[in-house]
Design an enzyme around this catalytic site. Structure first.
Site, short mmCIF file in Angstrom:
data_model
loop_
_atom_site.label_atom_id
_atom_site.label_comp_id
_atom_site.label_asym_id
_atom_site.label_seq_id
_atom_site.Cartn_x
_atom_site.Cartn_y
_atom_site.Cartn_z
N HIS A 1 0.69 -1.17 0.16
CA HIS A 1 0.07 0.06 -0.10
C HIS A 1 0.94 1.27 -0.19
O HIS A 1 0.20 2.56 -0.27
CB HIS A 1 -0.89 -0.05 1.06
CG HIS A 1 -0.21 0.29 2.45
ND1 HIS A 1 0.43 -0.50 3.39
CD2 HIS A 1 -0.10 1.39 3.11
CE1 HIS A 1 1.24 -0.06 4.36
NE2 HIS A 1 0.62 1.13 4.48
C1 UD1 Z 1 -2.02 5.48 6.11
C2 UD1 Z 1 -0.77 5.88 6.63
C3 UD1 Z 1 0.12 4.87 6.57
C4 UD1 Z 1 -0.28 3.49 7.03
C5 UD1 Z 1 -1.57 3.08 6.15
C6 UD1 Z 1 -2.16 1.96 6.61
C7 UD1 Z 1 -0.18 8.38 6.68
C8 UD1 Z 1 0.73 9.10 5.82
N1 UD1 Z 1 0.00 6.93 6.10
O1 UD1 Z 1 -1.68 5.35 4.64
O2 UD1 Z 1 1.51 4.94 7.21
O3 UD1 Z 1 0.67 2.44 6.85
O4 UD1 Z 1 -2.22 4.28 6.38
O5 UD1 Z 1 -3.23 1.54 6.05
O6 UD1 Z 1 -0.80 8.42 7.50
N2 UD1 Z 1 -9.02 5.23 1.52
C9 UD1 Z 1 -10.18 4.59 1.66
N3 UD1 Z 1 -10.92 4.34 2.72
C10 UD1 Z 1 -10.23 4.49 3.86
C11 UD1 Z 1 -8.92 5.20 3.95
C12 UD1 Z 1 -8.41 5.38 2.92
O7 UD1 Z 1 -10.70 4.32 0.36
O8 UD1 Z 1 -10.78 4.02 4.86
C13 UD1 Z 1 -8.18 5.64 0.29
C14 UD1 Z 1 -8.34 6.68 -0.11
O9 UD1 Z 1 -8.38 6.76 -1.40
C15 UD1 Z 1 -7.21 7.63 0.37
C16 UD1 Z 1 -6.25 6.72 0.37
O10 UD1 Z 1 -7.00 5.37 0.43
O11 UD1 Z 1 -6.95 8.66 -0.27
C17 UD1 Z 1 -5.09 6.74 1.12
O12 UD1 Z 1 -5.59 6.79 2.67
P1 UD1 Z 1 -4.59 7.64 3.71
O13 UD1 Z 1 -5.12 7.69 4.87
O14 UD1 Z 1 -4.35 8.87 3.00
O15 UD1 Z 1 -3.27 6.69 3.67
P2 UD1 Z 1 -2.96 5.08 3.52
O16 UD1 Z 1 -2.29 4.88 2.36
O17 UD1 Z 1 -4.08 4.29 3.94
#
Ligand code: UD1
Length: 369
Positions: free
Chosen positions: A212
Site C-alpha cells: 500500500h
Molecule cells: C496510511 C498511513 C500509513 C499506514 C496506512 C495503513 C499516513 C501518511 N499514512 O496510509 O503510514 O501504513 O495508513 O493503511 O498517515 N482510503 C479509502 N478508505 C479508507 C482510507 C483510505 O478508500 O478508509 C483510500 C483513499 O483513496 C485515500 C487513500 O486510501 O486517499 C489513502 O489513505 P490515507 O489515509 O491517506 O493513507 P494510507 O495509504 O491508508
C-alpha cells in the site's frame, strides 16, 4: 485538569494499524478506572468499515467518545483538518496527557495540537527510523518524537535513535510491543478463524501479499509488481487482500491478473488476516507492522522496500528486505528453500507491553502530580 488521584488520558486513533497498537493500552487504562479517566478520539483518517469499524469490533475497542471524520486528502489537508477538529476537543476535555500511536498523519497532527496547548504527549512506538525522509511516516516519527514528553519504545535501537536525536534518556521507556499484546490476546480466536480453510488454501502453501505504500503503488513499480505476482503464482498460490489506495491505482492503470492462482480480496479484518499470516509459507509486504507480526509468529517475511525501520525483524532472521525490486518476487520460493529456520522473539514482545506502559504512566503522573 483532573485531580491528582484521577488522571485524564486522551488517546487518539485514526488508521488501521493504530487500532492494534492502542486496543491493549485503552483496555489497560479503562481497567484502572480508579486511576485514569480515558477519552478515545478517532480522527476518521480511515473510514471504510473494512479499514476501521471491523477492527474496533474485533479488538473490542470501545466506541470512541469523539469522531472527527476527517477522511482523505493531501497530507497538508488531512493534517490540518485533524488539527482544526482536535483542538476544541482538547480544550473541552482538558486532558493531563495525550497518547498517540505509530507514525501516521493522525499521530503527528494530534501531537502538534497537544504540544501547542502545552498538554504532555506520550508516543507509543517511538524511536523507529528508516532514515528515509521521502517516506511520509519518517517525517511523522521524527517530529512526533521531538514533541513527546514520554516516549514508549519496543526495541533497544529505538532508544539509541532517540538518544542520538538529543532526547533525554529519562523520557524514554522501553515497554515492549503493544501490537504484539493484541496478537497474544487474540491468538486462540486467530487459530479458530482458519481463514485458509475457508478460502480453499492449504496451510503452509501460499504467499500472503499486502502492498500500500505510495512509493510502490502510486508509481511505475506497480505494473512490474502485479506482473511478478502472477509469475510467483506459478510456484505458489498468492493471496492478496488489496488496500483501497492500491485498488484505486490498479483500477486506474487497468491492470489485470489472468492466473486463477492469484486471489485478490477486499481488505480483511484482523482475525482473518492474522489467521492467513500464521499459516502462510511466506508474507510479501511493504507494511511496517506486518514485519513485526511475522517475526512473532516465526513466518518468513519479504519486505518490498529499500529499507526497514524495524531492523530487529531482520536480525532475528524472519524478515528479508528485498528492496523495491518487484522483479525479485519470483525468487521467493528459492529464498525460502535456502532459509535457515529461526524462532527468536525480541525481548518484551510478550503480551504485557500495555501493562508496563500504563505502569510508567502511573509513576509519571505521581511525580508530576
Ligand atoms: C496510511 C498511513 C500509513 C499506514 C496506512 C495503513 C499516513 C501518511 N499514512 O496510509 O503510514 O501504513 O495508513 O493503511 O498517515 N482510503 C479509502 N478508505 C479508507 C482510507 C483510505 O478508500 O478508509 C483510500 C483513499 O483513496 C485515500 C487513500 O486510501 O486517499 C489513502 O489513505 P490515507 O489515509 O491517506 O493513507 P494510507 O495509504 O491508508
Amino acid at each position: 485538569m483532573a485531580t491528582n488521584q484521577h488522571q485524564r488520558i486522551l488517546a487518539v486513533i485514526g488508521t488501521r494499524p493504530n487500532f492494534m497498537k492502542m486496543a491493549p493500552v485503552v483496555a489497560e487504562l479503562r481497567g484502572r478506572s480508579e486511576e485514569f479517566d480515558t477519552i478515545l478520539v478517532h480522527t476518521g483518517q480511515h473510514y471504510d468499515r473494512a479499514m476501521s469499524q471491523v477492527f474496533l469490533e474485533e479488538l473490542d475497542v470501545p466506541e470512541p467518545d469523539y469522531q472527527l471524520e476527517v477522511g482523505s486528502g493531501s497530507h497538508a489537508q488531512q493534517t490540518a483538518r485533524i488539527m482544526e477538529r482536535l483542538e476544541p476537543v482538547l480544550l473541552d476535555c482538558d486532558p493531563d496527557l495525550v497518547l498517540v500511536p505509530g507514525d501516521v498523519n493522525s499521530t503527528l497532527a494530534a501531537a502538534l495540537v497537544a504540544a501547542k496547548l502545552l498538554v504532555p504527549v506520550g508516543h507509543v512506538e517511538a524511536g523507529l527510523r528508516s532514515f528515509d525522509r521521502s517516506m511520509p511516516e519518517e517525517v511523522n516519527r521524527v517530529v512526533t518524537d521531538q514533541l513527546s514528553d514520554l516516549l514508549f519504545t519496543h526495541s533497544p535501537e529505538a532508544n539509541d535513535h532517540l538518544i542520538d536525536e538529543g532526547i533525554a534518556g529519562a523520557r524514554i521507556h522501553c515497554v515492549g510491543n503493544t501490537m504484539i499484546d493484541t496478537l497474544v490476546a487474540l491468538r486462540s480466536r486467530i487459530e479458530a478463524a482458519d481463514a485458509p480453510m475457508r478460502l480453499g488454501l492449504t496451510h503452509g502453501d501460499y504467499v500472503l501479499v499486502t502492498l500500500h505504500r505510495p512509493a510502490l503503488v502510486d508509481g511505475p513499480a506497480l505494473v512490474d509488481t502485479v506482473a511478478n505476482l502472477e509469475a510467483l503464482s506459478h510456484a505458489l498460490p498468492v493471496v492478496f487482500p488489496v488496500h483501497p489506495r492500491t485498488r484505486k491505482a490498479i483500477d486506474a492503470l487497468g491492470l489485470g491478473i489472468q492466473s486463477d492462482r492469484v486471489l485478490m480480496l477486499e481488505p480483511l479484518a484482523y482475525l482473518d488476516f492474522l489467521s492467513l499470516t500464521s499459516a502462510a509459507a511466506a508474507v510479501l509486504t511493504d507494511s511496517g507492522g506486518i514485519q513485526e507480526e511475522t517475526t512473532y509468529l516465526g513466518i518468513p517475511c519479504f519486505t518490498l522496500r529499500n529499507n526497514t525501520e524495524r531492523p530487529v525483524t531482520v536480525e532475528v532472521g524472519t524478515n528479508t528486505v528485498l528492496g523495491q525490486t518487484p522483479q525479485r518476487i519470483p525468487e521467493i520460493p528459492d529464498l525460502l528453500a535456502q532459509r535457515e529456520r529461526t524462532g527468536d522473539i525480541p525481548l518484551l514482545w510478550d503480551g504485557h507491553a500495555a501493562e508496563r506502559l500504563v505502569n510508567v504512566l502511573t509513576r509519571h503522573m505521581a511525580m508530576v502530580g
